[in-house]
Design an enzyme around this catalytic site. Structure first.
Site, short mmCIF file in Angstrom:
data_model
loop_
_atom_site.label_atom_id
_atom_site.label_comp_id
_atom_site.label_asym_id
_atom_site.label_seq_id
_atom_site.Cartn_x
_atom_site.Cartn_y
_atom_site.Cartn_z
N ASP A 15 0.84 -1.20 0.00
CA ASP A 15 0.00 0.00 0.00
C ASP A 15 0.88 1.25 0.00
O ASP A 15 0.61 2.21 0.70
CB ASP A 15 -0.92 0.00 1.22
CG ASP A 15 -2.05 1.02 1.11
OD1 ASP A 15 -2.33 1.47 -0.01
OD2 ASP A 15 -2.63 1.39 2.15
N CYS A 36 -26.86 -10.43 -2.55
CA CYS A 36 -26.63 -9.73 -1.28
C CYS A 36 -26.11 -8.32 -1.53
O CYS A 36 -25.23 -8.11 -2.36
CB CYS A 36 -25.62 -10.49 -0.42
SG CYS A 36 -25.20 -9.67 1.14
N CYS A 57 -24.03 1.11 4.60
CA CYS A 57 -23.02 2.19 4.56
C CYS A 57 -23.62 3.49 5.11
O CYS A 57 -24.60 4.00 4.56
CB CYS A 57 -22.53 2.39 3.13
SG CYS A 57 -21.30 3.73 3.00
N CYS A 115 -16.87 8.32 1.79
CA CYS A 115 -16.46 7.19 2.63
C CYS A 115 -15.86 7.70 3.94
O CYS A 115 -14.97 8.56 3.95
CB CYS A 115 -15.45 6.34 1.88
SG CYS A 115 -14.79 4.95 2.84
N CYS A 124 -13.56 3.09 9.15
CA CYS A 124 -14.92 2.57 9.27
C CYS A 124 -14.92 1.13 8.78
O CYS A 124 -14.37 0.83 7.72
CB CYS A 124 -15.89 3.42 8.44
SG CYS A 124 -17.60 2.81 8.45
N CYS A 163 -19.09 -1.88 6.37
CA CYS A 163 -19.39 -2.75 5.23
C CYS A 163 -18.82 -4.15 5.43
O CYS A 163 -19.33 -5.12 4.87
CB CYS A 163 -18.88 -2.13 3.93
SG CYS A 163 -17.10 -1.87 3.85
N CYS A 169 -20.95 -8.06 6.33
CA CYS A 169 -20.75 -9.01 5.22
C CYS A 169 -20.83 -10.44 5.74
O CYS A 169 -20.06 -10.83 6.64
CB CYS A 169 -19.38 -8.76 4.58
SG CYS A 169 -19.02 -9.92 3.25
#
Length: 371
Positions: A148, A205, A212, A228, A255, A258, A262
Site C-alpha cells: 500500500d 446480497c 453504509c 467514505c 470505518c 461494510c 458481510c
C-alpha cells in the site's frame, strides 16, 4: 528474466514461495500477469468522475497503476500476498461486538486494522524477507516490494491472482477468509505461472450497500471515496463536509461497517501475528479524554501505529466531530457537561481546522442535558 535448465522450475519456485510465505505469517500467495488493460477504462472513469477526492496521487499516476511493467520496468509477474489482521483475541460473535461499539456514542471507535502495529511496516518487512529467500534459491533478480505504498492496482492484482473476488463494497472477498486481510505485492522480472482467479460469490446480497452510513457505495462495485468515512477520517486533510459529519457517529479513524455486515466475514481468520493485537488506550476510549491529548501524548501513544500518519490536528478534528454527534444523541450515561468542557478547551486551538470542527460540535449540543 526467464528460467533456464540450471534453475529451479517456476512451478516449484511458486510452491516454495507459498511455503516460505506461510512461515512469515502470510495466509495466501498468488501470481498475476502484468496485462491489466481490461481494468484501464474503469479506472479512468472512476478518476474522471472525481471519486478519488483529494487523493491527487491517484490521478497523477493515472494508467501507470494498471501497467506494472511501466511502474517497474522489466516486470514479468506480480506475486500477491495476503495477511490476515483480525486480532488474535477476537472471540466468537466479534462482528456483533464491533457493531455494538457504534452505539456507545461517548466512546471513540477505531477501525480494526489500525488497533495494532502499522501494517505498512509489517507487510513490507516480511515481503522483503520473502524476496530474500527467493534470491537465495534462484540468485539475484529484479524486484520491488509494495505494501500500500505506491500506485499499484492492488485489488485488481489480488482478484486476478486468486486471492478472492471484488466484493460489491470494492474490497477483496475470500470464501475462506472474508475480507479482513492486508494485501502486498512483489513485482518480479521472473516469468511465473499465473494463479487461477476466484469466482464471485456476492450473489444478490447488498448488505454492505444498505448499511453504509454515508451511502458511499453508490452502486455495486462503485465507491465514491469522497463520502467514505475511512477517506474522510484518514485520507482527507481538510474540513469534513457538514452534511456528512452527523453520519460519522463515533468513528474517529476509519470505518468497518461494510465488513461487519458481510456474511462472508464469519470466516474471517484471526491473525497469527502479535503485531495486530489490539493496543491499550486507542479504541473504545472516552471521547473527551481523547480530545485532551496533547500532540506529545498523541505521538507517544500512536508510535508504531498507522494512526500516527494523520497527525494530531486531524485526530482532534475527528474526535471533535464524534463528540458533537454524541452531544446531539445525548446518549444514556454520556456526560454532556464533560464533553462541552473538553470542547471548550479546544476553542482557541492554533489550527483553524480544529477550531471549526470544535465550534460545530458545540453547536450540536446546545440542548444536551447536563448530567
Amino acid at each position: 528474466m526467464t528460467f533456464n535448465s540450471a534453475q529451479i522450475d517456476p512451478h516449484q519456485l511458486v510452491a516454495r514461495v507459498r511455503q516460505w510465505a506461510g512461515e512469515l505469517g502470510f495466509s495466501q500467495i498468488g501470481v498475476a500477469g502484468v496485462d491489466l488493460s481490461s481494468a484501464e477504462p474503469g479506472l479512468m472513469q472512476w478518476l474522471e468522475q472525481g471519486f478519488h477526492g483529494s487523493m491527487d496521487y491517484m490521478a497523477a499516476h493515472g494508467l501507470r497503476r494498471a501497467r506494472p511493467a511501466e511502474l517497474v520496468p522489466g516486470t514479468l509477474s506480480v506475486i500477491t500476498a495476503r495477511m490476515d489482521y483480525l486480532p488474535r483475541a477476537s472471540g466468537e460473535g466479534w462482528q456483533a461486538i464491533e457493531l455494538s461499539r457504534l452505539r456507545r456514542a461517548g466512546e471513540g471507535t477505531v477501525s480494526l486494522y489500525a488497533r495494532g502495529r502499522d501494517y505498512h511496516k509489517v507487510v513490507r518487512a516480511r515481503l522483503q524477507k520473502l524476496q530474500d529467500r527467493m534470491a537465495e534459491s534462484v540468485g539475484p533478480f529484479g524486484h520491488r516490494v509494495f505494501a500500500d505504498s505506491a500506485p499499484v492496482l492492488e485489488a485488481e492484482l489480488a482478484a486476478r491472482s486468486g486471492q478472492g473476488w471484488r466484493g460489491k463494497h470494492t474490497l477483496i472477498l475470500s470464501r475462506e477468509a472474508g475480507s479482513l486481510f492486508f494485501l502486498g505485492e512483489i513485482y518480479v522480472d521472473l516469468a511465473l505461472p499465473a494463479s487461477a482467479p476466484a469466482a464471485a460469490h456476492c450473489g444478490s446480497c447488498q448488505a454492505c450497500i444498505d448499511l453504509c452510513p454515508t451511502q458511499a457505495i453508490i452502486a455495486p462495485y462503485r465507491l465514491d471515496a469522497r463520502r467514505c468515512i475511512s477517506y474522510l477520517t484518514i485520507e482527507h486533510a481538510g474540513s469534513i463536509p457538514a452534511d456528512l459529519r452527523p453520519l460519522i457517529g463515533n468513528r474517529i479513524y476509519g470505518c468497518d461497517d461494510c465488513q461487519l455486515v458481510c456474511p462472508w466475514n464469519k470466516f474471517a481468520r484471526r491473525s497469527t501475528l502479535a503485531d495486530f493485537d489490539e493496543r491499550a488506550g486507542l479504541n473504545a476510549q472516552p471521547l473527551a479524554h481523547l480530545l485532551g491529548w496533547s500532540e506529545a501524548e498523541f505521538l507517544r501513544i500512536t508510535e508504531g501505529s498507522p494512526i500516527r500518519r494523520i497527525g494530531h490536528v486531524r485526530w482532534l478534528r475527528n474526535v471533535a466531530v464524534a463528540l458533537g454527534n454524541a452531544l446531539r444523541a445525548a446518549a444514556q450515561g454520556f456526560c454532556a457537561e464533560t464533553a462541552r468542557a473538553a470542547l471548550a478547551g479546544r476553542l482557541d486551538h492554533p489550527d483553524a481546522l480544529v477550531r471549526e470542527h470544535v465550534r460545530w460540535a458545540l453547536s450540536q449540543g446546545a440542548d444536551a442535558p447536563l448530567s
